[in-house]
Design a protein around this motif. Structure first.
Motif, PDB file in Angstrom:
ATOM      1  N   ASP A  70      -1.336   1.436  -3.670  1.00 42.90           N
ATOM      2  CA  ASP A  70      -2.487   1.344  -2.754  1.00 42.90           C
ATOM      3  C   ASP A  70      -2.032   1.041  -1.339  1.00 42.90           C
ATOM      4  OD1 ASP A  70      -4.285   1.905  -4.728  1.00 42.90           O
ATOM      5  OD2 ASP A  70      -4.732  -0.214  -5.184  1.00 42.90           O
ATOM      6  N   ILE A  71      -1.082   0.070  -1.250  1.00 43.02           N
ATOM      7  CA  ILE A  71      -0.585  -0.288   0.097  1.00 43.02           C
ATOM      8  C   ILE A  71       0.079   0.925   0.745  1.00 43.02           C
ATOM      9  CG2 ILE A  71       1.076  -1.715   1.339  1.00 43.02           C
ATOM     10  CD1 ILE A  71       0.618  -3.881  -0.833  1.00 43.02           C
ATOM     11  N   SER A  72       0.928   1.618  -0.065  1.00 45.80           N
ATOM     12  CA  SER A  72       1.625   2.802   0.463  1.00 45.80           C
ATOM     13  C   SER A  72       0.635   3.905   0.862  1.00 45.80           C
ATOM     14  CB  SER A  72       2.607   3.331  -0.583  1.00 45.80           C
ATOM     15  OG  SER A  72       3.240   4.499  -0.109  1.00 45.80           O
ATOM     16  N   ASN A  73      -0.373   4.101  -0.014  1.00 44.89           N
ATOM     17  CA  ASN A  73      -1.366   5.160   0.277  1.00 44.89           C
ATOM     18  C   ASN A  73      -2.161   4.848   1.546  1.00 44.89           C
ATOM     19  OD1 ASN A  73      -0.647   6.731  -1.897  1.00 44.89           O
ATOM     20  ND2 ASN A  73      -2.170   5.830  -3.284  1.00 44.89           N
ATOM     21  N   LYS A  74      -2.495   3.548   1.710  1.00 41.39           N
ATOM     22  CA  LYS A  74      -3.246   3.175   2.917  1.00 41.39           C
ATOM     23  C   LYS A  74      -2.435   3.448   4.173  1.00 41.39           C
ATOM     24  CE  LYS A  74      -6.192  -0.366   0.787  1.00 41.39           C
ATOM     25  NZ  LYS A  74      -6.486  -1.824   0.693  1.00 41.39           N
ATOM     26  N   GLU A  75      -1.149   3.065   4.104  1.00 38.40           N
ATOM     27  CA  GLU A  75      -0.285   3.312   5.265  1.00 38.40           C
ATOM     28  C   GLU A  75      -0.122   4.820   5.510  1.00 38.40           C
ATOM     29  OE1 GLU A  75       1.069   1.165   7.419  1.00 38.40           O
ATOM     30  OE2 GLU A  75      -0.063  -0.431   6.437  1.00 38.40           O
ATOM     31  N   THR A  76       0.052   5.548   4.399  1.00 42.37           N
ATOM     32  CA  THR A  76       0.203   7.012   4.531  1.00 42.37           C
ATOM     33  C   THR A  76      -1.080   7.649   5.073  1.00 42.37           C
ATOM     34  OG1 THR A  76       1.795   7.046   2.711  1.00 42.37           O
ATOM     35  CG2 THR A  76       0.748   9.139   3.286  1.00 42.37           C
ATOM     36  N   GLU A  77      -2.245   7.145   4.606  1.00 45.90           N
ATOM     37  CA  GLU A  77      -3.535   7.665   5.077  1.00 45.90           C
ATOM     38  C   GLU A  77      -3.688   7.424   6.570  1.00 45.90           C
ATOM     39  OE1 GLU A  77      -7.108   9.533   5.239  1.00 45.90           O
ATOM     40  OE2 GLU A  77      -5.652   9.522   3.599  1.00 45.90           O
ATOM     41  N   ILE A  78      -3.204   6.242   7.024  1.00 42.93           N
ATOM     42  CA  ILE A  78      -3.255   5.953   8.473  1.00 42.93           C
ATOM     43  C   ILE A  78      -2.439   6.992   9.240  1.00 42.93           C
ATOM     44  CG2 ILE A  78      -2.529   4.309  10.247  1.00 42.93           C
ATOM     45  CD1 ILE A  78      -3.183   2.059   8.220  1.00 42.93           C
ATOM     46  N   LEU A  79      -1.219   7.277   8.683  1.00 37.83           N
ATOM     47  CA  LEU A  79      -0.374   8.300   9.321  1.00 37.83           C
ATOM     48  C   LEU A  79      -1.060   9.668   9.315  1.00 37.83           C
ATOM     49  CD1 LEU A  79       3.142   7.355   7.873  1.00 37.83           C
ATOM     50  CD2 LEU A  79       2.282   6.914  10.180  1.00 37.83           C
ATOM     51  N   MET A  80      -1.673  10.020   8.142  1.00 37.07           N
ATOM     52  CA  MET A  80      -2.355  11.318   8.036  1.00 37.07           C
ATOM     53  C   MET A  80      -3.526  11.419   9.008  1.00 37.07           C
ATOM     54  SD  MET A  80      -0.699  13.180   5.990  1.00 37.07           S
ATOM     55  CE  MET A  80      -1.898  14.497   5.771  1.00 37.07           C
ATOM     56  N   GLU A  81      -4.249  10.291   9.174  1.00 38.28           N
ATOM     57  CA  GLU A  81      -5.377  10.272  10.105  1.00 38.28           C
ATOM     58  C   GLU A  81      -4.876  10.503  11.528  1.00 38.28           C
ATOM     59  OE1 GLU A  81      -9.193  10.391  11.154  1.00 38.28           O
ATOM     60  OE2 GLU A  81      -8.457  10.163   9.100  1.00 38.28           O
ATOM     61  N   LYS A  82      -3.721   9.873  11.832  1.00 36.13           N
ATOM     62  CA  LYS A  82      -3.131  10.094  13.157  1.00 36.13           C
ATOM     63  C   LYS A  82      -2.765  11.570  13.342  1.00 36.13           C
ATOM     64  CE  LYS A  82      -1.132   5.483  13.969  1.00 36.13           C
ATOM     65  NZ  LYS A  82       0.128   4.735  14.176  1.00 36.13           N
ATOM     66  N   ARG A  83      -2.136  12.140  12.273  1.00 41.91           N
ATOM     67  CA  ARG A  83      -1.754  13.561  12.356  1.00 41.91           C
ATOM     68  C   ARG A  83      -2.977  14.448  12.533  1.00 41.91           C
ATOM     69  NH1 ARG A  83       3.401  15.094  10.446  1.00 41.91           N
ATOM     70  NH2 ARG A  83       2.564  17.107   9.797  1.00 41.91           N
ATOM     71  N   ARG A  84      -4.058  14.127  11.772  1.00 44.97           N
ATOM     72  CA  ARG A  84      -5.282  14.931  11.903  1.00 44.97           C
ATOM     73  C   ARG A  84      -5.873  14.801  13.297  1.00 44.97           C
ATOM     74  NH1 ARG A  84      -6.126  13.500   6.344  1.00 44.97           N
ATOM     75  NH2 ARG A  84      -7.214  11.590   6.955  1.00 44.97           N
TER      76      ARG A  84
END
Length: 685
Positions: free
Chosen positions: A280-294
């Motif tokens: 969950d922690i990793s996914n949240k951090e990755t989602e933050i990165l993906m949101e930045k990319r989007r």
């Protein structure tokens, strides 16, 4: 209506006609074989009026030729005609003489051109005055159209169409559209402020721009679609459950018994929960990165759209610059032409006044003049005095006539020179104004070019700026990692340490289990497979990508609708043009009894193309025989005569093509020329 009739014509030494006097009636028939001079009569008449032959050409030979085909010199060419204009008769005369000048120091003479002399009712006139009289009587172009049955159909179709449009009373397009009720309601506001050509250009340009945009959208959809992750989440969940069950069995075996297994399983469950927390922690951090990319990707799309808009704007400005440069070149050509005209006009000089011939006094009265020729004696005193008195009177009158002629000559020279100077001044003024206008246009177009170039430079600068911005955005996207780096996340590291501690404890508790090595290997494989499945399930969220695709699909539909709207306005405008042209055609064709005119033709793409084709009962003029062409020409002359309010003599060549019974009844004076076997012209009035 002005009525002009040809009463008679006298032709001398014109195109082989030595001396011919012809009188004309309402219907005059001229018979003769080919080359006997039928057309010469018409040519002589048009040469007298306009200096051209009956086909409108000023370059034709009028001097009689000898048997070897050489021009016969020293013959005066003369054409004299009596015209009736609204019942008042005028005698017009034109004489052409050759001018020969004796070469200095030789006995030979040199031909230096022809000189034309003009008379109206016996009074000598200058060429200018003669032409002004003729133009006041009738315009040359109208004369050609109403005297020659083939004149109109020989014109280029655009000129024919322009003449025919004079039959139509012009109305504003908006007013015409209103007469059709609601049919063109949507078009009326446009017609009030623009022409149909401009409306078509406007909507065609908008349609092309939208089509260009439409071609770009599928590529953008395809690019976004590449970001979709195609995963069957349900199947993965089933597979994950199966793997977890298998893992539990392996762990049970490693536990070595129920109680120990429970304890080990409890620890394993704790490890699994902690791993879920890590995920969950990793996914949240990755989602933050993906949101930045989007977010950056969205900004890239906006920059790309702005770039495309700016490039279209730059192309449009470049087209405007090219157009202004062409217009400037045209204005520069005009300016050069006017400068040359001004210099020629400025250099023109009125010729010096030629010395008036010296006065030659009457011969002195001789003594023999006072002697009787019969008897040889001196005449009686009273007779002698009478003769002397008469001589003195003649001498005085002769001197007065000379002085008067000389004074008139000098006055006429002064008057002509003043007219020349005034005319030259007016011409210079007119040419200067035209040249100034051309110069103004050059400056205006240069200003447009300069402004547009500055505008283009500004747009290009914007393009460069946005290209740099796009590059920066793409670099930002590349710099954002696809997976978060958890090495510096304290919570993640703390949980990882807990997991490691529990796994060590489990490992110690499981050492006593038989087949430990094999089971451990199987356990590790199952754990890795479960982790891979969990990662795939987490990455299967395509909601943002699908949302963007939906936006592009919606945009595509909106652009398609806008294209349809532009095409609807184009179709409506073309339909209006078609209705308007049908109406105009109907109005024009009502003016004719025999012929009809087709003023437009439909294109394969549904558009309209302007034309002007004369037809008789649907048969094109070009396919008619000579007789029907003449009948068509007479019908055209009749309508054009009414249009221009003038009635002139009609010269009908090759009249034998029409039977006498089919000769149309026309209001104008008719001069028919028939090809027969007669060796000399025969005239029947």
């Amino acid at each position: 209506m002005k009525i002009i009739k040809l009463k008679s014509i006298h032709i001398q030494n014109f195109k082989g006609c030595v001396n011919k006097l012809i009188s004309f009636g309402e219907l005059t028939k001229i018979y003769g074989a080919n080359a006997t001079g039928k057309t010469t009569v018409f040519d002589a008449f048009t040469w007298l009026l306009f200096g051209k032959d009956s086909h409108g050409s000023a370059k034709f030979d009028i001097r009689t030729l000898d048997k070897d085909g050489k021009m016969i010199d020293n013959l005066e060419i003369c054409v004299e005609a009596i015209l009736s204009v609204d019942g008042e008769e005028y005698t017009l005369k034109k004489v052409q003489k050759q001018k020969f000048v004796k070469k200095r120091g030789t006995g030979t003479t040199e031909f230096q051109g022809n000189v034309n002399e003009f008379e109206i009712n016996g009074y000598p006139k200058s060429e200018k005055d003669f032409k002004e009289f003729i133009s006041g009587m009738i315009d040359e172009k109208i004369f050609n159209l109403v005297t020659n049955p083939i004149a109109f159909t020989s014109l280029p179709w655009k000129e024919q169409r322009e003449i025919l449009m004079q039959f139509v009373v012009e109305k504003p397009d908006a007013q015409i559209a209103e007469e059709y009720g609601d049919k063109f309601l949507k078009l009326i506001p446009e017609l009030r402020i623009a022409s149909t050509d401009d409306i078509l250009k406007k909507y065609t340009k908008a349609k092309n721009t939208l089509k260009e945009k439409m071609t770009e959208i599928p590529a953008r959809i395809d690019e976004v679609s590449k970001q979709l992750v195609t995963v069957d989440v349900g199947a993965l969940e089933v597979e994950k459950a199966a793997k977890e069950t298998a893992l539990k069995k392996v762990e049970d075996k490693l536990a070595g018994g129920t109680e120990k297994s429970k304890e080990i399983n409890a620890k394993r469950e704790q490890v699994m929960n902690l791993k879920f927390d890590l995920s969950d922690i990793s996914n949240k951090e990755t989602e933050i990165l993906m949101e930045k990319r989007r977010g950056v990707a969205s900004e890239c799309n906006e920059v790309e759209e702005k770039l495309m808009s700016l490039k279209r704007q730059a192309n449009s400005i470049a087209v405007d610059i090219e157009s202004a440069e062409k217009q400037k070149e045209s204005a520069e050509t005009d300016k050069k032409k006017f400068i040359d005209e001004w210099r020629r006009e400025k250099a023109s000089v009125f010729p010096e006044m030629k010395t008036f011939l010296e006065y030659t006094p009457l011969p002195e009265l001789a003594e023999d003049d006072l002697i009787c020729p019969t008897c040889g004696q001196s005449l009686p005193k009273e007779v002698r005095e009478k003769r002397i008195s008469d001589y003195e009177e003649r001498k005085k009158n002769d001197e007065e006539r000379y002085k008067k002629s000389k004074a008139e000559y000098e006055e006429r020279y002064i008057s002509d020179k003043e007219k020349f100077e005034k005319n030259r001044e007016n011409n210079l003024k007119s040419i200067t104004e035209k040249g100034q206008k051309a110069a103004d246009n050059i400056r205006e177009y240069q200003k447009i070019i300069n402004d547009k170039q500055q505008e283009l430079e500004a747009v290009n600068a914007e393009i460069a700026k946005f290209e740099e911005t796009l590059k920066e955005k793409e670099e930002i996207i590349d710099s954002i990692p696809a997976v978060a780096d958890m090495s510096k996340n304290e919570e993640y590291q703390k949980i990882s340490e807990q997991i490691l501690m529990l796994e060590n404890e489990i490992e110690e508790m499981s050492k006593e289990t038989v087949g430990k090595t094999e089971l451990e290997a199987k356990k590790a494989v199952l754990r890795d497979e479960i982790s891979d499945i969990v990662a795939k399930i987490k990455s299967a969220d395509n909601s943002k990508v699908k949302e963007r695709i939906e936006e592009l699909e919606k945009e595509k539909a909106e652009v398609g609708q806008k294209i349809a709207e532009q095409e609807q306005m184009i179709d409506l405008t073309e339909e209006f043009i078609r209705e308007k042209m049908n109406r105009i055609s109907s109005v024009i064709n009502e003016k004719f009894k025999v012929v009809s005119f087709r003023l437009f033709e439909n294109q394969i793409n549904g558009g309209l193309k302007e034309c002007c084709e004369c037809t008789v009962n649907g048969v094109p003029y070009s396919s008619l025989n000579n007789g029907h062409r003449i009948i068509a020409g007479l019908d055209i002359i009749s309508s054009l005569s009414k249009l221009n309010g003038v009635d002139c003599p009609i010269f009908l060549d090759n009249a034998e093509s029409i039977s006498k019974d089919n000769l149309p009844d026309v209001q104008s004076q008719l001069i028919c020329m028939y090809v027969t076997d007669d060796k000399e012209l025969k005239v029947e009035v």
